[in-house]
Each structure stands twice: as C-alpha cells, then as structure tokens.
Design an enzyme around this catalytic site. Structure first.
Site, PDB file in Angstrom:
ATOM      1  N   GLY A  10       0.246  -1.218   0.212  1.00  0.00           N
ATOM      2  CA  GLY A  10      -0.056  -0.068   0.009  1.00  0.00           C
ATOM      3  C   GLY A  10       0.944   1.018  -0.228  1.00  0.00           C
ATOM      4  N   THR A  11       1.883   1.262  -0.269  1.00  0.00           N
ATOM      5  CA  THR A  11       3.152   2.502  -0.259  1.00  0.00           C
ATOM      6  C   THR A  11       3.143   3.223  -1.956  1.00  0.00           C
ATOM      7  OG1 THR A  11       5.349   1.140  -0.460  1.00  0.00           O
ATOM      8  CG2 THR A  11       4.555   2.213   1.213  1.00  0.00           C
TER       9      THR A  11
ATOM     10  N   HIS B 251      -8.711  -0.433  34.907  1.00  0.00           N
ATOM     11  CA  HIS B 251      -7.467  -0.901  33.883  1.00  0.00           C
ATOM     12  C   HIS B 251      -6.900   0.155  32.869  1.00  0.00           C
ATOM     13  CE1 HIS B 251      -5.554  -4.665  32.089  1.00  0.00           C
ATOM     14  NE2 HIS B 251      -5.253  -3.355  30.546  1.00  0.00           N
ATOM     15  N   GLU B 252      -7.477   0.650  31.589  1.00  0.00           N
ATOM     16  CA  GLU B 252      -7.259   1.526  30.962  1.00  0.00           C
ATOM     17  C   GLU B 252      -7.053   2.624  32.231  1.00  0.00           C
ATOM     18  OE1 GLU B 252      -7.123   0.815  28.015  1.00  0.00           O
ATOM     19  OE2 GLU B 252      -7.967  -1.334  28.008  1.00  0.00           O
TER      20      GLU B 252
HETATM   21  P1  ATP Z   1       0.816  -3.612  -2.771  1.00  0.00           P
HETATM   22  O1  ATP Z   1       1.791  -4.024  -2.199  1.00  0.00           O
HETATM   23  O2  ATP Z   1      -0.102  -4.513  -1.446  1.00  0.00           O
HETATM   24  O3  ATP Z   1       0.433  -4.282  -3.912  1.00  0.00           O
HETATM   25  P2  ATP Z   1       1.688  -1.234  -3.781  1.00  0.00           P
HETATM   26  O4  ATP Z   1       2.746  -0.633  -3.125  1.00  0.00           O
HETATM   27  O5  ATP Z   1       1.738  -1.195  -4.879  1.00  0.00           O
HETATM   28  O6  ATP Z   1       0.636  -2.628  -3.192  1.00  0.00           O
HETATM   29  P3  ATP Z   1      -0.781   0.449  -4.298  1.00  0.00           P
HETATM   30  O7  ATP Z   1      -1.465   0.116  -5.091  1.00  0.00           O
HETATM   31  O8  ATP Z   1       0.251   1.442  -5.454  1.00  0.00           O
HETATM   32  O9  ATP Z   1       0.427   0.518  -3.482  1.00  0.00           O
HETATM   33  O10 ATP Z   1      -1.218   1.510  -3.544  1.00  0.00           O
HETATM   34  C1  ATP Z   1      -2.768   1.413  -3.157  1.00  0.00           C
HETATM   35  C2  ATP Z   1      -3.737   3.138  -3.025  1.00  0.00           C
HETATM   36  O11 ATP Z   1      -2.671   3.454  -2.441  1.00  0.00           O
HETATM   37  C3  ATP Z   1      -4.062   3.212  -4.710  1.00  0.00           C
HETATM   38  O12 ATP Z   1      -4.738   3.700  -4.577  1.00  0.00           O
HETATM   39  C4  ATP Z   1      -3.301   4.365  -3.969  1.00  0.00           C
HETATM   40  O13 ATP Z   1      -4.389   5.749  -5.129  1.00  0.00           O
HETATM   41  C5  ATP Z   1      -3.104   4.658  -2.836  1.00  0.00           C
HETATM   42  N1  ATP Z   1      -1.675   5.302  -2.546  1.00  0.00           N
HETATM   43  C6  ATP Z   1      -0.439   5.145  -2.490  1.00  0.00           C
HETATM   44  N2  ATP Z   1       0.502   5.591  -1.834  1.00  0.00           N
HETATM   45  C7  ATP Z   1      -0.282   6.983  -2.412  1.00  0.00           C
HETATM   46  C8  ATP Z   1       0.458   8.400  -2.878  1.00  0.00           C
HETATM   47  N3  ATP Z   1       1.973   8.342  -1.875  1.00  0.00           N
HETATM   48  N4  ATP Z   1      -0.039   9.425  -3.246  1.00  0.00           N
HETATM   49  C9  ATP Z   1      -1.716   8.755  -3.424  1.00  0.00           C
HETATM   50  N5  ATP Z   1      -2.110   7.553  -3.283  1.00  0.00           N
HETATM   51  C10 ATP Z   1      -1.225   6.447  -2.861  1.00  0.00           C
END
Ligand code: ATP
Length: 645
Positions: A232-233, A450-451
C-alpha cells in the site's frame, strides 16, 4: 485500486472472425415466430359452431363454401347467422357470424358430401402437410440447439481458462491489462510525497520519451526497475504514473497471473506479453508481486514448482533478449525482496532498485489532500493535524480513511464529509469497529481501572508517547483502549523510551492489582507485547548489562511485512536461561515502577476512572484537564526508582 483497467485486445489480426452460432440461432427463432404469426393473421376470424348447426345451415342452403383439412371444416355462410342460438342458456346477443369452423365427428359421415353437393356448396380440400421449409426448420431446430449449446459451453470453458482472451488457443496469451498512451493519464501529480522515488525514475522516463537521444550517446539505460516496499505504499501507482509521465503504453500484470496449473503456460504468457510490449514500444511492462514467480530457484522455498521456474527463466531470457533498439522498460514490484532469485537482481536485469517507505507526516498530509480532493468536505478539516495522528498509515490506509469518512457521512445523511465523520473513520481504522457488549457496572469499572492505569502511567513517564484517547467501549477484540500517538516519526528507539513503554503496557495490570488485590485475564495482550519487547531489547538490541551487545535473536522482523521470520537459535541453553531471567527481571522492574506511580497518584487514578465511567470515551483535551495536577515525574527521580526496582 480503483483505477479503470482496460483488458488488452489479445486477438491477433490474422485470427479468423469467430463463427457466430448465436446469431444464426436467433435468426431461425425469429423466422419461426414470424411464420406462425403470418399463419395466424392471414386466416380471417371465424366462429366455432357445433356440427349439427353446420349441417342444419347446409340443409337451409345458407352455406356458400367449405374447406376441409383433416377433421376440421371451415367455411362461409351466405347470410350471417345469429350467435345467440349457439350459446348455452340461450341468452340473447346481437353478435352474428359469417365465417365458421366445425370439427367432424370421429365416426364417418357418409351423407355429408352428397348433402353439400345437393345444396350447391363449393367444396375445397387442403392437404394436412406442413410446408417443406417449415418442416425443415422444425427438424433442424433440436440439432441447432445442440450445436449452439456445445459451442457456448466450450467458449465459456475457454474464457475461464484464459481469463477471457477468446480463441481456442488463447490459453498462452498474456493477461496483461493494457493502458495506451491515449487512456486517462496518471501522472506524478497523482502521487503525493515519494519525491526520492520519483527522482530515481526520472532518467527512465527521459529514456522512454526520447530513446534515440540516449542511444546516440551510447548510454545503457536500465531495462528493469525493482520497487520494494510495504503493502500500500504506492508501488503500482508510481509505476503507472511513470508511464503516464513518459506518455507510453503500459502493460500491467501480476506475477501470480502467469502461473496456471499447466506447465509452460506461464512462459508462453511471458513471451506473448513481451512480444506485445515490443510491438508497442516505447512501452513499459509492470509486473506486480514479482515474488510469485521470481523466488530463488532450487531452494525449495515456496515449494518446488516447475511452472514457476520456467516462467522465471522466460522473464530472464526475454529481458536479455532486448536489443538496444527496443525501448521497453520492465518495472517489477514486491514486498518480499528477500526471497527473490539473485539472477533477477544482477546488472542488466532489475538492477535499479527503488525502496518505498511508509509516508512520513508531511507525505501523509499530502496523500490525504490528494484523496480529499475527490470528496466533498467542509472547509474546517485539518489535514495536517490528521496526518500527525495517523503515524504508521500507508498511502492505501489513508485513501481508505478518506473513503471510510465519506461512507460514514453518507450513512448519516450528511451532504459533506465533516470533522466528526473523519474522526469516526480514524477511530474505526485505529481502534477497530465498535462492538456492542452487555457489560455489568462492575465489569465496566474493572475495564475503567485497567485503562486508567495505562493512561496515568503514560501521563507520568517523561518519555512515553502523549495520550490521544481512552475508551471503555469495546472495539474489535479489545474491551477498552488507551491510544498514544508519537509526537514525531520514530526511526530509532532509545532504551529509556522502550522501558517506559513496557511500564505503560503493564500499567493496566498494576492498577487492577492495586485496587482489587488481584489481576484479571484482561492483561493477556499487554503481557504478550511487553515480553516480546523486553526480549528484543535484551537479545537483539544489546540493552542488557549481563548479556552485552551480542545478537541472541532467534527470529527476525521482516523488513517490509512487519512479520517475524524464525531462524534456528545459535546460542547455548545456558544463554537461553540467562535471557529468560533477564526478560523476567526487566518486566518485573517496570511492573513495580507502574505500581509505585499509581500508588502515589491514586487520587488521579480515581478521578480518571470516574470520568471514564461517566463519559466512556475521553479525548486528549479532557485527559489533560483531569490530569493537569498530576505532575510528570522528574527523570532523576525515575532513574533512582528504577535502581530500586
Ligand atoms: P501492494 O504492495 O499491496 O500491491 P502498492 O504498494 O502497489 O501495494 P498501490 O496499489 O500503488 O500500493 O496503492 C494503493 C492505493 O493507495 C492506491 O489506490 C493509491 O491511490 C493509494 N496511494 C498509495 N500511495 C500513495 C501516494 N503516495 N499518493 C497518493 N495515493 C497513494
């Protein structure tokens, strides 16, 4: 990924157009319907009359002509007859009939023909046979149906095997999605942050834009770029944006899509995809999850898999086969670079590596703004404030947060996404969804102690992360939660900070023990986390006087996945015992520190619990108000306390 993907047209121009059985079938069905309709409309309307009435009318000389077909006689009266005599009950009606039909009785009526002749009725006869073309049509229909069914099912099976590429031999066709240069462009403007990665891709883009320039100088431009980073990066997004910046055709495929159960299919798909990319050059191929096919060969990791190895070999040989004239760049993405085959990484293949990290605070703010531009929101939303409170979120998490806020706003019938919706969305993602549990007052009180224990210890310790929220509403699997948010990005964790983190983790248990004289099972996760952290400090980070700076770890954090990978231990059982003892000592010491702090500040603990029981959730502002009197302990006081422990 919400990007619109268009499947590549994989039908080669030489392929004959497919024979459309469906169209023929539809045509015949329409013909059949029209012919039956014509038969119906061409016959004028007639009245059904009993056979005796018919004969009566013949005797009266009122029948002009008859047509006989099988056991049916139809014909016309000279004068119209009133229909009321034909109806049951003899109800009077003004309807009359000119044409009639009647059915011959099953017994032979020898008098009929003489009777008709005597009364001057014109007699016509019609063959019962159906017209030849209709007969042909009816005879062929079941066969046509069968043939259509056969073609339909075989085509469906093919589609399932090839992912819809059509053609009986389409199984070896690549399933890459194609984005031509004319498709809606994704550019670097759509990618927030990641400036270092964008800079790394600049010369590749320049090469794709003007390959001749580079070729003339004699420059060898990298053929392959490997993007590595946590899920997701933005690896996929960045690759697409690079293709958009260069204005070239972009083929996107996932490594797992090459692999089918048939050996050789993956390799054929690789060949096909590279062929297409070369034809469309300058172009870019993006292979997501390259680790699905690119794992080290012959190591047995991930299981011996002939198909995978053949596919990988094909990728390698295709990349080697690029001539300097072919401006095709391959970008691959993975979050498991550790398992990749070294042959993939050598110069001439994926020799350019781009590492994508989780976004920092500034980048998070920028990503939030990029995605917030796509929703309708109120103007008072503080994106940079939210960025500060979303440490550890990936780009995909931030996109999800915005979408979640929009969904919550929509659910509540709001016209715009407001602060409340964003806060709810963040809580849902960070804390988990709220869970309705029927808790007794006593159970609620235990959770509150606890919290409040966690929170008060965190408030009093100088290096602990600031408190963000405390709640005794069950979320996810937790009965209550205390949320802390680091003031800034943490790249390097100090011993004092880590020790205090253990004390905070044990604060909940210490509070329960202090008030009730016993502990509950609610501390299970705290104990687990504290032990894990203590073990890392002692065996990996050299933070123990007795063991020193020696690596005694038996597992390693995965660089991108945040998971631990076990490996065989390389130290003696005696050392193991010392580690266990030191872990226990560290945890016990920090537990004692929590108890001391809570005992000294029992009034504040009570106030916090009362507020929690009343409001259930306390945010940063309310916590500060309740605890402002409780002074943070001085560092020297803390140091001497630790010595005592
Ligand atoms: P994976 O490893 O799971 O395949 P990935 O690194 O390929 O993930 P992406 O699929 O390119 O990640 O990103 C997932 C979503 O997060 C995309 O739809 C994108 O819109 C959003 N996203 C991630 N990084 C950014 C960024 N730097 N700017 C804008 N949107 C982003």
């Amino acid at each position: 990924m919400a990007e619109q993907k268009k499947p590549a047209d994989n039908r080669s121009p030489q392929q004959p157009p497919s024979f459309e059985w469906r169209n023929i079938f539809i045509f015949l069905a329409i013909a059949l319907v029209i012919s039956s309709w014509l038969n119906l409309v061409s016959a004028p309307p007639s009245e059904k009359i009993p056979y005796t009435v018919f004969k009566e009318e013949v005797r009266r000389g009122n029948v002009a002509e008859v047509t006989m077909k099988g056991d049916t006689i139809s014909g016309t009266f000279k004068n119209q007859i009133a229909l009321d005599r034909l109806k049951d009950g003899g109800s009077s009606t003004s309807e009359t009939a000119r044409r009639f039909t009647t059915v011959l009785p099953p017994v032979d009526d020898k008098d009929l023909i003489p009777l008709l002749e005597q009364n001057g009725v014109i007699i016509k006869a019609q063959s019962e046979e159906v017209s030849w073309w209709l007969q042909l049509l009816i005879g062929m229909l079941p066969w046509l149906l069968l043939i259509w069914l056969f073609f339909y099912t075989s085509r469906k099976m093919q589609e399932r095997m090839t992912g819809g590429n059509g053609g009986i031999f389409g199984i070896g066709k690549s399933k890459a999605r194609l984005y031509s240069a004319e498709d809606p462009k994704v550019t670097f403007n759509d990618v927030a942050g990641l400036d270092y990665a964008k800079a790394d891709l600049k010369d590749i883009i320049a090469f794709l834009k003007e390959p001749l320039l580079f070729r003339d100088i004699g420059a060898q431009v990298p053929k392959g770029v490997l993007m590595m980073g946590p899920p997701g990066t933005g690896k996929t997004l960045l690759a697409r944006a690079a293709a958009g910046e260069a204005g070239v055709t972009y083929f996107s495929i996932s490594g797992s899509e090459f692999v089918e159960m048939f050996v050789g299919v993956g390799a054929a798909r690789v060949r096909d995809m590279f062929e297409k990319a070369k034809k469309a050059a300058p172009s870019m191929i993006f292979i997501d999850e390259i680790d699905a096919v690119g794992r080290s060969r012959g190591t047995g990791l991930g299981g011996g898999h002939d198909e995978r190895e053949q596919t990988l070999n094909q990728i390698l040989s295709q990349m080697d086969g690029f001539t300097p004239e072919e401006s095709v760049v391959v970008i691959a993405a993975t979050n498991r670079p550790d398992v990749l085959d070294p042959a993939l990484l050598r110069p001439g293949r994926f020799d350019r590596k781009v590492v994508l990290q989780l976004p920092d605070r500034e980048a998070r703010g920028a990503i939030l703004k990029v995605h917030a531009a796509r929703i309708r929101s109120t103007s008072d939303l503080d994106w940079s404030g939210l960025a500060a409170r979303t440490a550890g979120f990936s780009g995909a998490d931030l996109k999800n947060l915005i979408n979640e806020a929009a969904l919550l706003a929509g659910r509540d019938g709001k016209k715009e996404v407001d602060r409340e919706a964003v806060e709810q969305a963040r809580d849902k993602i960070v804390l988990g969804a709220e869970r309705k549990l029927l808790l007794t007052e006593e159970q609620k009180k235990t959770i509150a102690y606890h919290e409040a224990g966690h929170a008060l210890v965190a408030w009093l310790l100088p290096h602990a992360d600031p408190l963000e929220k405390i709640t005794i509403i069950p979320h996810g699997v937790a009965l209550g939660l205390t949320e802390q948010m680091p003031r800034e990005e943490q790249y390097n964790l100090r011993e004092s900070y880590l020790k205090e983190r253990i004390a905070v983790m044990l604060g909940g248990r210490a509070s329960e023990k202090l008030i009730y004289g016993e502990t509950s099972s609610g501390a299970e996760n705290d104990i687990k986390q504290a032990t894990k952290l203590a073990r890392k400090m002692i065996s990996r980070w050299g933070m123990n006087r007795n063991l020193g700076a020696v690596d005694f770890s038996s597992e390693e954090d995965h660089v991108f996945l945040g998971q631990e990978i076990a490996h065989p231990k390389k130290f003696s059982d005696h050392t193991s015992e010392i580690i266990d003892e030191e872990v226990r000592r560290l945890i016990e010491g920090q537990g004692k520190l929590s108890t001391t702090l809570l005992t000294k500040n029992i009034d504040h603990l009570e106030s916090l619990v009362n507020e929690l029981l009343e409001h259930e959730t306390l945010d940063r502002g309310s916590i500060e108000k309740i605890l402002k009197e409780a002074k943070k302990i001085q560092e020297d006081e803390l140091a001497s306390g630790e010595e005592d422990a």
